[in-house]
Design a protein around this motif. Structure first.
Motif, mmCIF file in Angstrom:
data_model
loop_
_atom_site.group_PDB
_atom_site.id
_atom_site.type_symbol
_atom_site.label_atom_id
_atom_site.label_comp_id
_atom_site.label_asym_id
_atom_site.label_seq_id
_atom_site.Cartn_x
_atom_site.Cartn_y
_atom_site.Cartn_z
ATOM 1 N N ILE A 143 42.017 27.720 37.931
ATOM 2 C CA ILE A 143 40.769 28.527 38.095
ATOM 3 C C ILE A 143 40.013 28.906 36.939
ATOM 4 C CG2 ILE A 143 42.144 30.827 38.096
ATOM 5 C CD1 ILE A 143 40.282 31.942 40.222
ATOM 6 N N LEU A 144 38.692 28.678 36.839
ATOM 7 C CA LEU A 144 37.924 29.052 35.783
ATOM 8 C C LEU A 144 37.266 30.424 35.755
ATOM 9 C CD1 LEU A 144 35.987 25.600 35.960
ATOM 10 C CD2 LEU A 144 37.972 25.890 34.732
ATOM 11 N N LEU A 145 37.381 31.064 34.629
ATOM 12 C CA LEU A 145 36.795 32.370 34.313
ATOM 13 C C LEU A 145 35.865 32.561 33.022
ATOM 14 C CD1 LEU A 145 40.151 32.787 35.261
ATOM 15 C CD2 LEU A 145 39.261 34.735 35.867
ATOM 16 N N THR A 146 34.937 33.551 32.750
ATOM 17 C CA THR A 146 34.372 33.678 31.795
ATOM 18 C C THR A 146 34.571 35.042 31.431
ATOM 19 O OG1 THR A 146 32.842 32.012 32.301
ATOM 20 C CG2 THR A 146 32.247 33.643 30.899
ATOM 21 N N LEU A 147 34.928 35.576 30.234
ATOM 22 C CA LEU A 147 34.825 36.991 29.724
ATOM 23 C C LEU A 147 33.642 37.228 28.939
ATOM 24 C CD1 LEU A 147 35.978 39.699 28.548
ATOM 25 C CD2 LEU A 147 37.020 38.276 26.922
ATOM 26 N N GLN A 148 32.988 38.270 29.117
ATOM 27 C CA GLN A 148 31.625 38.513 28.162
ATOM 28 C C GLN A 148 32.463 39.851 27.464
ATOM 29 O OE1 GLN A 148 28.221 38.973 30.486
ATOM 30 N NE2 GLN A 148 27.512 36.931 30.066
ATOM 31 N N TYR A 149 31.990 39.835 26.130
ATOM 32 C CA TYR A 149 32.307 41.042 25.639
ATOM 33 C C TYR A 149 31.094 41.476 24.212
ATOM 34 C CZ TYR A 149 33.858 37.660 21.747
ATOM 35 O OH TYR A 149 33.798 36.807 20.786
ATOM 36 N N GLU A 150 31.215 42.626 24.001
ATOM 37 C CA GLU A 150 30.104 43.125 23.121
ATOM 38 C C GLU A 150 30.836 43.530 21.670
ATOM 39 O OE1 GLU A 150 26.343 45.769 24.339
ATOM 40 O OE2 GLU A 150 28.302 46.808 24.480
ATOM 41 N N VAL A 151 30.222 43.013 20.518
ATOM 42 C CA VAL A 151 30.401 43.539 19.243
ATOM 43 C C VAL A 151 29.136 44.422 18.889
ATOM 44 C CG1 VAL A 151 30.988 42.723 17.022
ATOM 45 C CG2 VAL A 151 31.829 41.210 19.159
ATOM 46 N N MET A 152 29.801 45.623 18.396
ATOM 47 C CA MET A 152 28.768 46.456 18.011
ATOM 48 C C MET A 152 28.871 46.693 16.299
ATOM 49 S SD MET A 152 27.745 47.413 20.889
ATOM 50 C CE MET A 152 26.835 48.891 20.612
ATOM 51 N N LYS A 153 27.868 46.636 15.695
ATOM 52 C CA LYS A 153 27.790 46.804 14.236
ATOM 53 C C LYS A 153 27.360 48.006 13.716
ATOM 54 C CE LYS A 153 28.694 42.301 13.448
ATOM 55 N NZ LYS A 153 29.477 41.606 12.798
#
Length: 153
Positions: A143-153
């Motif tokens: 199964i294929l999955l995608t994780l999106q994440y945010e990096v705050m500076k």
């Protein structure tokens, strides 16, 4: 006007990518309903198990004016099991689809390695399908999955 589909990927640095891969594997192993004792990384035992495989390293999908960014990493889960019947093959797919659903429902428990990083979304890109068959009725389903994440500076 430039064609964005031909623009090269803006990869995140190697250290961040490696930390994110480890965090994903650690998180996947918190699933108490997984079909094996542990999720391996890029390794499957001969007869049964689950492996995490990174399809494409983490890359920036959006930059913010203050220096932060949204990134994503694509990965797959591969489930190796023995199947002799159509029902067993369907069950293997169901196990992985359930694992993918667990990922979506439990995103809030994913602890990324730095305090300035936050998991924003996990998406199942596909439903589970057979990937390969081997001697002795051993099969790999994925199964294929995608994780999106945010990096705050």
């Amino acid at each position: 006007m430039p064609n964005n589909s031909t623009r090269p990927l803006d990869l995140v640095n190697v250290a961040e990518t490696e930390k994110v891969k480890r965090a994903i594997r650690t998180w996947l192993n918190t699933n108490t309903d997984k079909p094996c004792a542990k999720v391996n990384f890029e390794f499957l035992p001969e007869d049964s198990g689950v492996a995490l495989s990174i399809i494409q390293g983490a890359f920036v999908v959006k930059r913010y004016i203050y220096g932060g960014y949204m990134a994503q990493v694509q990965f797959k889960l591969v489930f190796r099991t023995t199947c002799e019947t159509a029902d067993e093959r369907l069950r293997a797919d169901e196990v992985l689809d359930t694992f993918g659903d667990w990922c979506e429902r439990n995103l809030a428990t994913l602890q990324l390695p730095d305090s300035n990083m936050k998991a924003k979304r996990i998406r199942r890109d596909t439903t589970s399908t057979i990937l390969a068959r081997y001697e002795g009725n051993v099969e790999d389903h994925h199964i294929l999955l995608t994780l999106q994440y945010e990096v705050m500076k």
